[in-house]
Design an enzyme around this catalytic site. Structure first.
Site, PDB file in Angstrom:
ATOM      1  N   GLY A 145      -4.087  -3.937   6.175  1.00  0.00           N
ATOM      2  CA  GLY A 145      -3.071  -3.610   7.173  1.00  0.00           C
ATOM      3  C   GLY A 145      -3.352  -2.254   7.795  1.00  0.00           C
ATOM      4  N   LYS A 165      -9.849  -6.686   8.136  1.00  0.00           N
ATOM      5  CA  LYS A 165      -8.823  -6.234   9.083  1.00  0.00           C
ATOM      6  C   LYS A 165      -9.210  -6.743  10.454  1.00  0.00           C
ATOM      7  CE  LYS A 165      -7.370  -2.002   6.739  1.00  0.00           C
ATOM      8  NZ  LYS A 165      -7.571  -0.546   6.660  1.00  0.00           N
ATOM      9  N   SER A 183       0.876  -1.161   0.000  1.00  0.00           N
ATOM     10  CA  SER A 183       0.000   0.000   0.000  1.00  0.00           C
ATOM     11  C   SER A 183       0.915   1.213   0.000  1.00  0.00           C
ATOM     12  CB  SER A 183      -0.859  -0.027   1.266  1.00  0.00           C
ATOM     13  OG  SER A 183      -1.611   1.157   1.354  1.00  0.00           O
ATOM     14  N   LYS A 211      -1.133  -1.129  -4.414  1.00  0.00           N
ATOM     15  CA  LYS A 211      -2.297  -0.284  -4.110  1.00  0.00           C
ATOM     16  C   LYS A 211      -1.773   1.120  -3.903  1.00  0.00           C
ATOM     17  CE  LYS A 211      -4.690   0.152   0.339  1.00  0.00           C
ATOM     18  NZ  LYS A 211      -5.409  -0.613   1.360  1.00  0.00           N
TER      19      LYS A 211
END
Ligand code: OSB
Ligand code: MG
Length: 369
Positions: free
Chosen positions: A290, A262, A135, A161
Site C-alpha cells: 500500500g 504495488k 502497516s 508489519k
C-alpha cells in the site's frame, strides 16, 4: 474504448494520523487522480506518488508533469481495444511508473464498468476474500506502538508489519514479541540499512519474523542476495522490484523469497499481473503493498489481490485507518475476521463520491481530443 475526456486532478487530504517511515513523516497527502470518461461512464485511477521523492524518484509533482505533458496527450483520441493496449503507447517514457499506472488503472476501471463486470473478475481473480494486514509506522514511543498493535490485533487483522530503522529495530521487536509471541509479524526498513549492518540484521532472526522488507538500497538486488545468504528471515523486496524482469533477476540470484507488488511502483495492472505471473512460476509468494491510498487506489489494490499467487496478507486495510472521510462509498471495510470481501459491483466496485472530490480538488486539467 475511446475516452472522450481525460481529467487529471490533485486533491489535498489530511491523514487521520501522521505516518512515519525510515525516510520521513507524512501528515497531509496530495493525491493525483486520473479520470477517463466515455459517454455517461467514468473510470478512476490513483497516482501513488508521494509528496516528495523519498520512496522513489517520483513525486505528485513529477507525475503531474509527465501525465499532463506526455501520457495524456499521447493517449487522447485513441481507441483502446483493451487497457493492456495502453503500456505500449507510453513505452518510450523511462520510469515514471506511478504516473503511467494512474491512467492505465483508470482505463481498467472504465473497461470493467463498460462490460458491467467487477474489475477483479476482469483481471481473472479468484480470491473473493482478501486477507488483510496493517502497516504501523514509527511511533513516538514503544508504548504507543504496543497500543497500536493491540488495536490492530483486536480488529482482526491477520498480520502486523512495523516500520524499522537504525535505533528503532531489535529492541522494539523484542518488546513486541514479549507481548505477542505468536503474532504473524514482519518489519519494513525502506532501505535504511547497508551490508555493514549484517550482524544486526542477523540478530533479528531470533524474532521469527515472517519476512524483512527492503532492508538495503532502493535499487539494489545484488547486496540483498548476499544478505539473504547470511540471514534466515526471508527477505521481501518492495522498492527494488519495478517489473517482471526485476522479479526474474531477483529470484535468479536469490535476492528475496517474497515479493510485495504495488500497482504504482510497477506501472499499473498489466505490469502487476506480469510480476505476479513471473513470481508464481518461480515459486515466490506475493502480497499487495500500500501507499497510503484513498479509497480509489485501495479498491484497485483489493481487486488486484484476487489473483491466485497473492497468498500472504497484504497492506490492504480499511479506509478508516487513514481517512476520517473517504472518497468512495461504501468505504473500504474489513470484516472482524480480518478480510475484505470483493465487491460484486462493476469496475472497482465502489461508488466514487464526485461531490466530495470536487471539494477536495486543488488543481484540475481537463483534456479532450
Ligand atoms: O514501504 O510499504 C511501504 C507507505 C508509504 C510508503 C511506503 C510504504 C508504506 C506503507 C504503508 O508501508 C502501507 C499502507 O498503505 O497501508
Ligand atoms: Mg515497503
Amino acid at each position: 474504448m475511446k475516452p472522450d475526456t481525460i481529467e487529471v486532478r490533485q486533491l489535498r487530504m489530511r491523514l487521520c494520523h501522521p505516518f512515519e517511515t525510515s525516510f520521513g513523516v507524512t501528515e497531509e497527502r496530495r493525491v493525483v487522480l486520473v479520470t477517463v470518461r466515455e459517454g455517461s461512464l467514468a473510470g478512476w485511477g490513483e497516482v501513488t506518488a508521494a509528496e516528495g521523492p523519498f520512496f522513489s524518484h517520483e513525486s505528485y509533482e513529477t507525475a503531474w508533469h509527465v501525465l499532463c505533458d506526455f501520457i495524456v496527450p499521447w493517449s487522447l483520441g485513441r481507441d483502446f481495444a483493451s487497457p493492456s493496449d495502453f503500456p505500449p503507447v507510453v513505452a518510450r517514457i523511462r520510469g515514471h511508473r506511478m504516473a503511467r499506472a494512474g491512467l492505465e488503472n483508470a482505463l481498467w476501471d472504465l473497461a470493467a464498468r463498460q462490460r458491467n463486470l467487477p474489475l477483479w473478475q476482469m483481471l481473472g481473480g479468484r480470491r473473493r476474500e482478501v486477507e488483510c494486514g496493517v502497516s504501523i509506522g514509527i511511533q513516538p514511543s514503544p508504548e504507543v506502538l504496543l497500543e497500536k498493535i493491540a488495536e490492530a490485533v483486536e480488529s482482526g487483522y491477520r498480520r502486523v508489519k512495523i516500520k524499522v530503522r537504525p535505533g528503532w529495530d531489535a529492541e522494539i521487536l523484542e518488546r513486541v514479541r514479549r507481548e505477542w509471541p505468536g503474532l504473524p509479524l514482519m518489519a519494513d526498513a525502506n532501505s535504511a540499512y547497508t551490508l555493514g549492518d549484517t550482524p544486526l540484521l542477523r540478530s533479528l532472526d531470533a524474532f521469527g519474523l515472517m519476512m524483512l522488507e527492503q532492508p538495503l538500497d532502493w535499487e539494489d538486488i545484488i547486496d540483498h542476495a548476499t544478505l539473504q545468504q547470511e540471514i534466515e528471515t526471508p527477505i521481501c523486496l518492495d522498492e527494488s522490484i519495478r517489473s517482471a524482469d526485476d522479479a526474474r533477476k531477483a529470484s535468479q540470484i536469490g535476492a528475496c523469497r517474497i515479493i510485495n507488488i504495488k500497482l504504482g511502483r510497477v506501472g499499473g495492472h498489466t505490469a502487476a499481473r506480469a510480476v505476479h505471473d513471473c513470481s508464481m512460476e518461480r515459486g515466490i509468494p506475493v502480497w499487495c503493498g500500500g501507499m497510503l491510498e484513498t479509497g480509489i487506489g485501495r479498491a484497485h489494490n483489493v481487486a488486484l489481490s484476487s489473483l491466485e499467487n497473492f497468498c500472504l496478507p497484504g497492506d490492504v486495510s480499511a479506509s478508516r485507518r487513514y481517512w476520517s472521510e473517504d472518497i468512495v462509498e461504501p468505504e473500504i471495510e474489513v470484516t472482524p475476521e480480518g478480510t475484505i470481501l470483493q465487491s460484486e459491483a462493476a469496475g472497482i466496485g465502489y461508488r466514487v463520491r464526485e461531490d466530495l472530490i470536487e471539494k477536495l480538488t486543488e488543481r484540475l486539467r481537463t483534456f479532450t481530443p
